[in-house]
Design an enzyme around this catalytic site. Structure first.
Site, PDB file in Angstrom:
ATOM      1  N   ILE A 330     -13.027  13.456  14.936  1.00  0.00           N
ATOM      2  CA  ILE A 330     -11.718  12.937  14.551  1.00  0.00           C
ATOM      3  C   ILE A 330     -11.900  12.265  13.194  1.00  0.00           C
ATOM      4  O   ILE A 330     -13.012  11.893  12.819  1.00  0.00           O
ATOM      5  CB  ILE A 330     -11.124  11.948  15.586  1.00  0.00           C
ATOM      6  CG1 ILE A 330     -12.047  10.738  15.794  1.00  0.00           C
ATOM      7  CG2 ILE A 330     -10.847  12.638  16.899  1.00  0.00           C
ATOM      8  CD1 ILE A 330     -11.447   9.699  16.744  1.00  0.00           C
ATOM      9  N   ASP A 331     -10.814  12.129  12.449  1.00  0.00           N
ATOM     10  CA  ASP A 331     -10.908  11.592  11.093  1.00  0.00           C
ATOM     11  C   ASP A 331     -11.543  10.206  11.087  1.00  0.00           C
ATOM     12  O   ASP A 331     -11.403   9.430  12.044  1.00  0.00           O
ATOM     13  CB  ASP A 331      -9.516  11.498  10.459  1.00  0.00           C
ATOM     14  CG  ASP A 331      -8.881  12.867  10.262  1.00  0.00           C
ATOM     15  OD1 ASP A 331      -9.624  13.864  10.298  1.00  0.00           O
ATOM     16  OD2 ASP A 331      -7.651  12.923  10.081  1.00  0.00           O
ATOM     17  N   ASN A 332     -12.205   9.874   9.988  1.00  0.00           N
ATOM     18  CA  ASN A 332     -12.802   8.545   9.852  1.00  0.00           C
ATOM     19  C   ASN A 332     -11.769   7.437  10.026  1.00  0.00           C
ATOM     20  O   ASN A 332     -12.054   6.386  10.607  1.00  0.00           O
ATOM     21  CB  ASN A 332     -13.466   8.401   8.479  1.00  0.00           C
ATOM     22  CG  ASN A 332     -14.755   9.200   8.376  1.00  0.00           C
ATOM     23  OD1 ASN A 332     -15.060  10.011   9.246  1.00  0.00           O
ATOM     24  ND2 ASN A 332     -15.510   8.981   7.314  1.00  0.00           N
ATOM     25  N   THR A 334      -9.162   7.447  11.853  1.00  0.00           N
ATOM     26  CA  THR A 334      -8.561   7.476  13.186  1.00  0.00           C
ATOM     27  C   THR A 334      -9.487   6.778  14.171  1.00  0.00           C
ATOM     28  O   THR A 334     -10.701   6.940  14.115  1.00  0.00           O
ATOM     29  CB  THR A 334      -8.325   8.924  13.648  1.00  0.00           C
ATOM     30  OG1 THR A 334      -7.499   9.589  12.695  1.00  0.00           O
ATOM     31  CG2 THR A 334      -7.654   8.964  15.007  1.00  0.00           C
ATOM     32  N   ARG A 473      -1.322  14.043  10.994  1.00  0.00           N
ATOM     33  CA  ARG A 473      -0.972  13.365   9.749  1.00  0.00           C
ATOM     34  C   ARG A 473      -0.117  14.263   8.858  1.00  0.00           C
ATOM     35  O   ARG A 473       0.918  13.835   8.315  1.00  0.00           O
ATOM     36  CB  ARG A 473      -2.243  12.945   9.017  1.00  0.00           C
ATOM     37  CG  ARG A 473      -3.109  11.977   9.795  1.00  0.00           C
ATOM     38  CD  ARG A 473      -4.502  11.847   9.187  1.00  0.00           C
ATOM     39  NE  ARG A 473      -4.444  11.351   7.815  1.00  0.00           N
ATOM     40  CZ  ARG A 473      -5.496  11.294   7.004  1.00  0.00           C
ATOM     41  NH1 ARG A 473      -6.682  11.730   7.425  1.00  0.00           N
ATOM     42  NH2 ARG A 473      -5.371  10.820   5.783  1.00  0.00           N
TER      43      ARG A 473
END
Length: 565
Positions: A330-332, A334, A473
């Protein structure tokens, strides 16, 4: 300080005279004093030990209990008797512990004063009658799934209204005995157990020993003294033997302290050293670890931040000798649920579950504008760099239908759409909430991206139907509802609002004469986007499950619900 004569319990026994027999003998005095310790201390200790064992084995129950405690008194508030009465889930956990792990397996002995019949059996005069408590609490006719630890049954189910004294309604459990011989310390004992359990769950997160789950088999055991035991005894003013038993059960585990960051560490890398990683562990099993990933950190497996990653620090916090392995990303920016494999074999197993669509993820998104419930469809440009560009799904989908082509083969739908990836998410609910205040935004390093109205935000619960990088996003920003703090996608959304049509793939897209014109417009649209957020945005992977819900794990409260201390 020595108590004056007559002030202690034993002093009252010295003056007590049994009818027709005079003063009590030494053996009777010892028995009565022993009963005080056994009934008033040992039973409460036993209930607490079993409660912690169940919380260790059922991390989701522990998390729900912790949330109730924090919502009632805060993370550092002093828990009092009044607070206990306002925490129904705490009471349910204690009652469920008493049901499955009664402090005594038998009630006090009763004797028949005359010959009688009981349940079809002849009971002779003066015969002792023993009542085995577990016959009731293990009876499937009285309890649904009696072997399952489920506190909710006392809130809505077969435990609602159950009388612990066994004097009202159907007798379903007797942890304190029944009748005139009911434990006189019932009320005080329940209060003490509730207070102690709440205080210790508020102060610590209770995890199993990483070498294996605790054995629930009842047995005698010896424990070894150590610094962890001394620390907990001092911090909570608890007896050594009590804490030693908790350690034996696996309810206490000391996480290794991470080393200091190197002098060359970047701010992102330094942040990893400041996090209390052991408090972020949701579950530990033989095959995997579930982590509540903090925002502003890398899951692991990247090329530029291999050492300072969630996988590395979770491994250290649990004291594991074999590094944890990344199963998904998952994104940094998030936060939320991440599954880390303990072996290469399980890493492959989990990859297979993702590939076979057996893994389900739910997200909480804090959007700047309202989003309707239902499925939202876009198509993502097949360019593996940020920002991720998505098209309005309806027009592209219709173009493919008109050309009688599959949505996955878009060569006849215009060269600009060839190979674009389907992106779908389902908005399950969307509710209006206050925009995070300045103190909260500062604490979590939320960037001010210039959104014009900051009175309210909109918390959306999202079922991610397809898994693409930056999907939520990019899709919500394209819909005009970018995430709070998303410094990459919010500027572009603001630009589209100020100048409708600047997005060549949006609702108000223009008609271009040539492919070159559209390519130029695409390049200009990319420039409208900002940089990747430094720390957090309004996005949390709030739940992950697989195998049709057999395994379900939930993250804690998202940052925007947490009030700064």
């Amino acid at each position: 300080m020595v108590s004056p004569v007559g002030a202690a319990y034993v002093d009252s026994l010295f003056e007590l005279k049994a009818p027709g027999r005079g003063l009590l003998g030494e053996e009777e005095l010892v028995t009565l004093c022993s009963e005080v310790f056994v009934a008033g201390i040992d039973t409460s200790t036993s209930v607490l030990q079993w409660a912690f064992l169940e919380l260790v084995l059922n991390q989701e129950i522990q998390e729900q209990l912790y949330r109730e405690i924090v919502s009632t008194v805060g993370k550092n508030g002093l828990i009092t008797e009044d607070h206990v009465e306002k925490m129904p889930y705490l009471n349910a956990v204690v009652k469920e512990t008493l049901r499955i792990h009664s402090p005594a397996h038998f009630t006090l002995s009763h004797a028949a004063t005359e010959e009688t019949k009981l349940g079809g059996y002849e009971i002779p005069t003066n015969a002792n009658v023993e009542f085995y408590i577990e016959w009731m609490t293990e009876d499937p006719n009285l309890w649904k799934d009696p072997g399952v630890f489920r506190p909710e049954r006392f809130l809505e189910g077969d435990g609602v209204g159950v009388d612990l004294t066994g004097t009202k309604g159907t007798v379903k459990m007797l942890p304190f005995g029944a009748g005139r011989r009911t434990c006189p310390g019932l009320t005080l004992g329940m209060l003490h157990v509730n207070l102690m359990l709440a205080r210790m769950v508020q102060a610590f997160k209770w995890l199993p020993n990483p070498n294996g789950l605790p054995d629930p088999t009842e047995t005698f055991a010896f424990t070894v003294e150590g610094p962890v035991l001394d620390y907990i005894c001092k911090a909570l003013d608890l007896p050594h033997l009590f804490v030693a038993d908790l350690i034996h059960f696996g309810a206490v585990h000391y996480a290794l302290v991470c080393p200091q960051p190197p002098p060359t560490a970047t701010p992102e890398q330094v942040r990893c050293y400041d996090i209390d990683w052991k408090s972020r562990i949701i579950a530990v099993t033989e095959s995997y670890v579930v982590l509540d990933k903090p925002a502003g950190t890398s899951v692991g497996g990247t090329t530029d931040n291999i050492e300072e990653s969630c996988a590395t620090f979770a491994t250290r916090a649990l004291g594991l000798t074999t590094p944890l392995k990344t199963t998904h990303q998952i994104d940094n920016c998030t936060e939320g649920c991440v599954v880390l494999a303990r072996t290469k074999e399980y890493c492959s197993v989990f990859h297979g579950k993702i590939r076979d669509k057996k893994v389900k993820k739910l997200y909480l998104a804090l959007a700047a504008s309202p989003v309707p419930t239902g499925v939202i469809t876009h198509y993502m440009r097949p360019v593996n760099i940020a920002p991720r560009i998505v098209s309005e799904g309806n027009d592209l989908h219709q173009a493919c239908i008109d050309n009688r082509k599959s949505v996955w083969n878009l060569s006849s739908c215009g060269r600009i759409y060839k190979g674009w990836h389907l992106c779908q998410l389902e908005v399950l609910e969307c509710k209006k909430v206050p925009w995070p205040d300045a103190v909260t935004e500062e604490k979590y390093s939320i960037e001010d991206c210039g959104w014009p109205s900051k009175d309210y935000a909109y918390e959306c619960k999202i079922n991610l139907l397809t898994g693409r990088t930056h999907q939520i996003r990019a899709q919500l920003a394209a819909y005009g509802a970018p995430l709070v703090g998303d410094s990459m996608y919010m500027p572009a959304a603001i630009a589209e609002i100020a100048n409708p049509g600047v997005n060549p793939f949006g609702k108000y897209k223009k008609q271009y004469v040539s492919q070159d014109d559209q390519s130029l417009a695409t390049a200009e649209w990319v420039v409208q986007h900002g940089k990747e957020p430094n720390v957090a945005i309004g996005l949390q992977a709030c739940q992950i499950s697989w195998d049709d819900g057999k395994h379900i794990y939930k993250a804690g409260s998202p940052w925007w619900r947490c009030k700064p201390a």
